[in-house]
Write a protein that holds these residues in place. Structure first.
Motif: not given
Length: 340
Positions: A324-333
């Motif tokens: 369900w995430g909006l962002f990847y773990p690298n903080k990119q959308p």
């Protein structure tokens, strides 16, 4: 015209409009940390600021997150987990300690908005009997701490509490849940607190593909898909929310605001789960909730998108819970999204 008079008039008009035009309630996000390789709490709070995310829902009083939120001016909905309901309900001292440890120790730097006592407590759960007493004790602790009126106490329910939801005007609670819903509603009305609702058009669509169109679940259908005279519905989100409004009206809660405390669309693990549909849903959601519902037009809907990141440590099945995430773990959308 006298310039001093003009300046005074301009100032007074500015005050008038500042106090009569409602502030835009920006959409917030739900922030869980049940995943691998996620950014630190401090990095995530910086990401909130960069993306203009001004509200966040936390499911537990994670002190690393609360420390990172100090001074951020981000409004926080703080969760008291279901596992604490019995102890907090059974002891005012335990409730006072919980509030002292997780709220008072941070209140000078963190903007608490709500405390959600429990999340999706089911009538069949052994701790259901402790939900409302826990809400009452936490409210007493907040009042004793001098924070009455500043922090609202509520709980989060899901659409499963409804026995009837179609058409929206027929919305009503299941008979068996009223033993819990009636005291919840009485408490919220007495405190002028909102009901928190976890509302997912995705699950309704995925479980009823033969009856529900994808565009109706994604806000992209033409007007009038569902007729419920004198109203009509273009999207499932409004229909579900108005069904809850109808149920509350039938149960003495017509005055309550409903905060959509979770909603979103997954990018994998299920039916029609992909980045494209998630982007369509969440961007349309952000634009849509400014306008209210057919039953409550013009009343902006406070809303929180689930979730900030994928949480791959969640138990499976269902696998869709992980995506369900909006962002990847690298903080990119994962996809373009604008919080305004």
């Amino acid at each position: 015209m006298d310039l001093r008079f003009l300046a005074s008039l301009t100032f007074l008009l500015g005050l008038f409009f500042a106090n009569t035009i409602p502030a835009v309630r920006q959409v917030g996000v739900c922030y869980g940390r049940n995943g691998d390789n996620l950014p630190s709490a401090a990095e995530t709070v910086e990401l909130f600021k960069q993306r203009n995310i001004r509200r966040v829902r936390l499911y537990t009083p994670d002190h690393d997150v609360l420390d990172a939120l100090r001074g951020s001016n981000i409004e926080v909905t703080l969760g008291l987990p279901n596992s604490y309901l019995q102890s907090v309900a059974s002891s005012q001292s335990q409730a006072n300690t919980w509030v002292q440890t997780n709220v008072m120790n941070y209140v000078n730097g963190v903007r608490f908005r709500y405390i959600s006592v429990g999340n999706e407590v089911k009538i069949s759960d052994s701790y259901a009997q402790f939900l409302v007493p826990a809400m009452i004790n936490i409210d007493r602790a907040v009042l004793a701490a001098g924070l009455g009126g500043r922090i609202k106490i509520s709980t989060a329910v899901d659409m499963g509490v409804l026995g009837e939801s179609y058409p929206p005007s027929k919305g009503s609670f299941r008979g068996d849940v009223m033993v819990v819903m009636e005291p919840i509603i009485r408490f919220l009305v007495s405190k002028n607190s909102p009901l928190l609702l976890n509302l997912y058009t995705y699950f309704s669509y995925a479980g009823n593909k033969d009856q529900i169109r994808l565009d109706y679940a994604l806000f992209t259908a033409p007007p009038g898909i569902v007729l419920d005279p004198p109203r009509s519905y273009q999207n499932l989100f409004d229909a579900m929310l108005d069904a809850m409004h109808s149920a509350l009206e039938r149960s003495g809660g017509g005055s309550l605001e409903v905060v959509v405390a979770e909603t979103g669309w997954p990018t994998g693990g299920g039916i029609d789960t992909n980045i494209q549909n998630a982007g369509i849903y969440n961007n349309n959601l952000i634009n849509h909730v400014k306008n209210g519902t057919p039953k409550r037009p013009g009343r902006e809907i406070e809303t929180y998108i689930f979730a900030m990141y994928d949480e791959d440590k969640k138990p499976t099945p269902p696998y869709v819970e992980k995506f369900w995430g909006l962002f990847y773990p690298n903080k990119q959308p994962k996809y373009a999204i604008n919080f305004g």
